[in-house]
Enzyme design. Structure first.
Site, PDB file in Angstrom:
ATOM      1  N   HIS A   1      14.114  15.661   9.529  1.00  0.00           N
ATOM      2  CA  HIS A   1      12.855  15.154   9.924  1.00  0.00           C
ATOM      3  C   HIS A   1      12.478  14.029  10.816  1.00  0.00           C
ATOM      4  O   HIS A   1      13.555  13.498  10.702  1.00  0.00           O
ATOM      5  CB  HIS A   1      11.986  15.005   8.665  1.00  0.00           C
ATOM      6  CG  HIS A   1      12.719  14.261   7.461  1.00  0.00           C
ATOM      7  ND1 HIS A   1      13.424  14.753   6.550  1.00  0.00           N
ATOM      8  CD2 HIS A   1      12.835  12.956   7.335  1.00  0.00           C
ATOM      9  CE1 HIS A   1      13.945  13.700   5.827  1.00  0.00           C
ATOM     10  NE2 HIS A   1      13.693  12.654   6.180  1.00  0.00           N
TER      11      HIS A   1
ATOM     12  N   HIS B   1      21.152   4.043  -3.340  1.00  0.00           N
ATOM     13  CA  HIS B   1      19.670   3.644  -3.263  1.00  0.00           C
ATOM     14  C   HIS B   1      18.886   4.689  -3.904  1.00  0.00           C
ATOM     15  O   HIS B   1      17.491   4.392  -4.093  1.00  0.00           O
ATOM     16  CB  HIS B   1      19.275   3.119  -1.821  1.00  0.00           C
ATOM     17  CG  HIS B   1      19.150   4.612  -0.770  1.00  0.00           C
ATOM     18  ND1 HIS B   1      20.468   5.307  -0.689  1.00  0.00           N
ATOM     19  CD2 HIS B   1      18.336   5.120  -0.527  1.00  0.00           C
ATOM     20  CE1 HIS B   1      20.104   6.396   0.050  1.00  0.00           C
ATOM     21  NE2 HIS B   1      18.768   6.267  -0.048  1.00  0.00           N
ATOM     22  N   ASP B   2      19.348   5.756  -4.096  1.00  0.00           N
ATOM     23  CA  ASP B   2      18.456   6.804  -4.791  1.00  0.00           C
ATOM     24  C   ASP B   2      18.553   7.202  -6.211  1.00  0.00           C
ATOM     25  O   ASP B   2      19.443   6.222  -6.840  1.00  0.00           O
ATOM     26  CB  ASP B   2      19.072   8.094  -3.752  1.00  0.00           C
ATOM     27  CG  ASP B   2      18.227   8.459  -2.673  1.00  0.00           C
ATOM     28  OD1 ASP B   2      17.107   7.816  -2.384  1.00  0.00           O
ATOM     29  OD2 ASP B   2      19.082   9.166  -1.591  1.00  0.00           O
TER      30      ASP B   2
ATOM     31  N   GLU C   1      25.487  13.612   3.735  1.00  0.00           N
ATOM     32  CA  GLU C   1      24.619  13.298   2.486  1.00  0.00           C
ATOM     33  C   GLU C   1      23.908  14.650   1.875  1.00  0.00           C
ATOM     34  O   GLU C   1      22.731  15.212   2.461  1.00  0.00           O
ATOM     35  CB  GLU C   1      23.326  12.608   2.651  1.00  0.00           C
ATOM     36  CG  GLU C   1      22.833  11.665   1.476  1.00  0.00           C
ATOM     37  CD  GLU C   1      21.430  12.110   1.139  1.00  0.00           C
ATOM     38  OE1 GLU C   1      20.951  12.007   0.172  1.00  0.00           O
ATOM     39  OE2 GLU C   1      20.878  12.642   2.235  1.00  0.00           O
TER      40      GLU C   1
ATOM     41  N   ASP D   1      21.762  12.376   7.195  1.00  0.00           N
ATOM     42  CA  ASP D   1      20.864  12.442   5.925  1.00  0.00           C
ATOM     43  C   ASP D   1      20.095  13.859   5.551  1.00  0.00           C
ATOM     44  O   ASP D   1      19.850  14.311   6.610  1.00  0.00           O
ATOM     45  CB  ASP D   1      19.738  11.311   6.387  1.00  0.00           C
ATOM     46  CG  ASP D   1      18.636  11.250   5.265  1.00  0.00           C
ATOM     47  OD1 ASP D   1      18.846  10.761   4.241  1.00  0.00           O
ATOM     48  OD2 ASP D   1      17.314  11.779   5.460  1.00  0.00           O
TER      49      ASP D   1
ATOM     50  N   GLN E   1       6.971  12.834   6.795  1.00  0.00           N
ATOM     51  CA  GLN E   1       8.200  13.310   7.232  1.00  0.00           C
ATOM     52  C   GLN E   1       8.194  14.749   7.756  1.00  0.00           C
ATOM     53  O   GLN E   1       8.044  15.698   7.013  1.00  0.00           O
ATOM     54  CB  GLN E   1       9.241  13.016   6.360  1.00  0.00           C
ATOM     55  CG  GLN E   1       9.462  11.517   6.119  1.00  0.00           C
ATOM     56  CD  GLN E   1      10.272  11.296   4.702  1.00  0.00           C
ATOM     57  OE1 GLN E   1       9.951  11.537   3.747  1.00  0.00           O
ATOM     58  NE2 GLN E   1      11.162  10.654   5.031  1.00  0.00           N
TER      59      GLN E   1
ATOM     60  N   ARG F   1      25.776   8.766   8.919  1.00  0.00           N
ATOM     61  CA  ARG F   1      25.502   9.432   7.690  1.00  0.00           C
ATOM     62  C   ARG F   1      24.498  10.373   7.641  1.00  0.00           C
ATOM     63  O   ARG F   1      23.344  10.112   8.384  1.00  0.00           O
ATOM     64  CB  ARG F   1      25.000   8.563   6.670  1.00  0.00           C
ATOM     65  CG  ARG F   1      24.545   9.026   5.426  1.00  0.00           C
ATOM     66  CD  ARG F   1      23.796   8.007   4.444  1.00  0.00           C
ATOM     67  NE  ARG F   1      23.312   8.316   3.296  1.00  0.00           N
ATOM     68  CZ  ARG F   1      21.950   8.619   3.133  1.00  0.00           C
ATOM     69  NH1 ARG F   1      21.051   8.989   4.144  1.00  0.00           N
ATOM     70  NH2 ARG F   1      21.672   8.968   1.865  1.00  0.00           N
TER      71      ARG F   1
HETATM   72  C1  GLC Z   1      17.993  11.182   1.480  1.00  0.00           C
HETATM   73  C2  GLC Z   1      17.870   9.506   1.340  1.00  0.00           C
HETATM   74  C3  GLC Z   1      16.386   9.360   0.626  1.00  0.00           C
HETATM   75  C4  GLC Z   1      15.236   9.923   1.280  1.00  0.00           C
HETATM   76  C5  GLC Z   1      15.481  11.314   1.724  1.00  0.00           C
HETATM   77  C6  GLC Z   1      14.629  11.734   2.880  1.00  0.00           C
HETATM   78  O1  GLC Z   1      18.130  11.709   0.675  1.00  0.00           O
HETATM   79  O2  GLC Z   1      19.010   9.315   0.704  1.00  0.00           O
HETATM   80  O3  GLC Z   1      16.400   7.914   0.458  1.00  0.00           O
HETATM   81  O4  GLC Z   1      14.268   9.645   0.611  1.00  0.00           O
HETATM   82  O5  GLC Z   1      16.952  11.485   2.471  1.00  0.00           O
HETATM   83  O6  GLC Z   1      14.984  11.113   3.932  1.00  0.00           O
END
Ligand code: GLC
Length: 656
Positions: free
Chosen positions: A188, A399-400, A330, A288, A256, A286
């Site tokens: 996004h 961080h999540d 990820e 995402d 998003q 990474r």
């Molecule tokens: C990934 C990130 C997370 C974010 C999501 C949407 O999972 O680690 O922090 O909210 O993507 O971009």
């Protein structure tokens, strides 16, 4: 896979030759590009075909892709061409036990990119070789989901610095042997991104980049099988855009906008962006939320087979023009889906170089809460082998939130009820379960599905916050042992271990986000504290929690770096010791296997092992002699990385 033979490789090579000549490039570099095209062209075409049809986007489109590869390859700076050559000589660079990752926010670690350059000694002291800087590209104004709503992919967030400063930092890091990793958000873009702005202004070209619907008919059909990622603060997967009067696909937050990857123009845009950052010295991207990129009616729109074709095509494209670049997936998905992100079947070894081992992380916290390792043993033993050429990104926290991805089947195999165990874990880490030492919080408590996730820093989840508050020395010590145990697993399981900023000194939860209107609604900010440099200084004061955690971690890191068994090519083999409190795996190696043992409880535990002989623990350097030939007692939370003294491989272990 769809037959890509309609666009055979020779046609692609002809195109490249034509374009190289047109660009006046006929030197050794042009030959190299053609060689790489020969090598990766088939992977590229095979990846494109399922996405864009048997002609892989068609000849004019392929011509534009080749133009892009030729142009970006020509622009690649000399230092990075050298890096390309270096990586070609050491294709297993990410698998080396010398690798140590570190993850931080630029502003929370140092303030700005410039200031971060002044703070590299800390990383070097730790032994870091891989630095993931959390989202730093220009975000939308206001709430940007921690930077994951990008408004401009070619600019750095002005609050942090400039693209030139990032490039300079990448160079400075490379000189210290540290690879720079940044996020590539490709599911996004921010509603404020130029593509979305053009779409909102009515430009049909850019409207084709997104998923837009005239009414709720299609969205409602999709919603029947779509889960919600943020049910508490962003329910539903579609948002009505007032300007357009249309429904926009927004899996995450309303701001998003999901991209439509079935449009080959989106592929070209991202191919360009990938090479743009690769040419500025980024070594790892990474990917995402990669699992969400392909949509299919009647499914949860995650992990669709074309996701892997897409990554294969992007990687092959990058290998041609900027081969040193690596990808990290990820994909926080179930155990059965995860392996595909490292490549299975036709994609074996052809997709991401790294993928987060979410299950290892979840199972570690589950074992620590339940004081039993048998569920972990069972779940991880069932994991299919990963390809030898890639590795896991292992981690204790990120961080999540922690989503309790323990399957009902795995739980049932151990006599546990899946939903009840997951509820227990969420309650336990929120500190709501009787006797819990943890001080975390619930995330996205969803009464409809029963799904509840967890927030909290490593140290707070492990009990340090409560221990310090109560002045309870025993609890402090145990919490430190838990922090070290969890890291000992991540550092030895196989792959690039990612330390999360502040965990090396036991940073506690930070509730400051509640005063920030842009962050208040998202309690993941509680475990994204600002780096406390005074606490870092206390790592030198013996006896402080900072010193104890830091020294323990450093010992583990240094032991890892000199232990060849921890090279990630050969996966860890889980060993079921029939001792439910001890987690065990073997790292097979020609120089002698390594046996890793972890007591996940605060009591001493004895394990029965086959005839073992004298062992050395690589962590402490201590000689370990089993008593009665085969019994080994582990102290509370003890972790051992055992290798046989002298020659002789412990091959017997592989068959336990
Ligand atoms: C990934 C990130 C997370 C974010 C999501 C949407 O999972 O680690 O922090 O909210 O993507 O971009």
């Amino acid at each position: 896979m769809t037959d890509a033979s309609h666009t055979p490789l020779p046609a692609l090579l002809d195109l490249a030759t034509e374009r190289l000549l047109a660009a006046g490039q006929a030197d050794r570099d042009a030959d190299l590009l053609r060689l790489r095209l020969e090598r990766y062209g088939p992977e590229l075409l095979a990846g494109l075909a399922p996405l864009y049809g048997p002609t892989a986007g068609g000849r004019p489109w392929l011509g534009r892709l080749i133009d892009l590869l030729v142009a970006r390859h020509a622009e690649r700076p000399e230092a990075l061409r050298l890096l390309d050559a270096r990586r070609a000589l050491q294709p297993d660079w990410l698998l080396s036990p010398r690798q140590l990752g570190y993850v931080c926010y630029v502003d929370r670690y140092a303030g700005t990119l410039g200031a971060l350059t002044e703070r590299l000694d800390h990383l070097e002291e730790l032994g870091v070789t891989y630095l993931h800087l959390m989202p730093l590209l220009a975000p939308r104004p206001g709430d940007s989901d921690g930077g994951y709503a990008v408004a401009d992919y070619r600019a750095v967030d002005p609050a942090l610095g400039t693209a030139e400063e990032l490039e300079a930092l990448a160079g400075a890091l490379r000189e210290r042997g540290i690879s720079l990793c940044i996020d590539l958000v490709l599911n996004h873009v921010a509603r404020e991104h130029a593509w979305a702005a053009a779409a909102r202004a009515g430009d049909p070209r850019y409207q084709g980049y997104f998923w837009l619907f005239e009414d709720r008919e299609q969205p409602d059909r999709y919603e029947q099988t779509l889960p919600e990622v943020f049910p508490a603060f962003a329910p539903g997967n579609f948002t009505l855009d007032e300007t357009l009067g249309r429904w926009v696909w927004t899996t995450f937050n309303t701001f998003q906008w999901d991209l439509n990857w079935s449009n080959p123009e989106v592929f070209l845009e991202f191919a360009d962006l990938i090479l743009y950052w690769a040419n500025r010295g980024v070594e790892v991207l990474r990917l995402d939320a990669i699992a969400f990129t392909i949509k299919r009616l009647g499914t949860d729109c995650q992990n669709q087979p074309e996701v892997h074709a897409l990554v294969q095509a992007l990687r092959a494209m990058a290998r041609i023009a900027a081969p040193a670049l690596a990808f990290k997936a990820e994909a926080i998905v179930g155990p059965q889906q995860l392996i595909h992100y490292l490549g299975s079947g036709e994609h074996h070894g052809r997709v991401s170089d790294l993928a987060y081992h979410n299950s290892l992380m979840v199972q570690t916290w589950s074992a620590l809460a339940a004081r039993r390792a048998d569920l972990m043993t069972h779940a991880l033993a069932a994991f299919p082998d990963k390809p030898r050429s890639c590795a896991w990104a292992t981690y204790v926290r990120c961080h999540d939130d922690i989503g309790w991805a323990v399957t009902d089947e795995d739980a049932a195999a151990l006599g546990l009820d899946g939903p009840a165990h997951r509820r227990f874990l969420a309650d336990y880490y929120a500190g709501a379960f009787p006797g819990s030492h943890a001080r975390g919080d619930l995330f996205q408590d969803n009464p409809l599905t029963g799904d509840r996730r967890s927030c909290g820093t490593t140290a707070s989840l492990a009990g340090l916050e409560l221990g310090l508050r109560r002045g309870d020395e025993k609890l402090i010590s145990l919490s430190i042992e838990r922090v070290l145990l969890a890291h000992a697993i991540a550092l030895s399981f196989g792959g690039v271990p990612l330390l999360y900023m502040g965990d090396e000194i036991g940073l506690l939860n930070d509730h400051g986000y509640r005063d920030d209107p842009e962050r208040r609604g998202d309690n993941r900010w509680m475990h994204r504290p600002t780096m406390d440099w005074e606490a870092v200084a206390r790592r030198e004061v013996p006896g402080t929690p900072q010193a104890r955690i830091y020294d323990g971690l450093r010992r583990l890191i240094q032991a890892r770096k000199r232990t060849p068994q921890l090279h990630a090519a050969e996966p860890a083999r889980i060993v079921d010791l029939r001792q439910p409190r001890v987690f065990c795996f073997v790292r097979p190696h020609p120089e002698g296997d390594l046996l890793a043992l972890f007591n996940v409880t605060e009591q001493a535990q004895t394990a029965q092992l086959p005839e073992l002989g004298q062992q050395v623990d690589r962590i402490s350097g201590r000689v370990v002699q089993p008593h009665d030939g085969s019994l080994l007692t582990l102290a509370p939370y003890e972790r051992l990385w055992l290798v046989t003294v002298g020659a002789g491989a412990q091959r017997a272990w592989r068959h336990v």
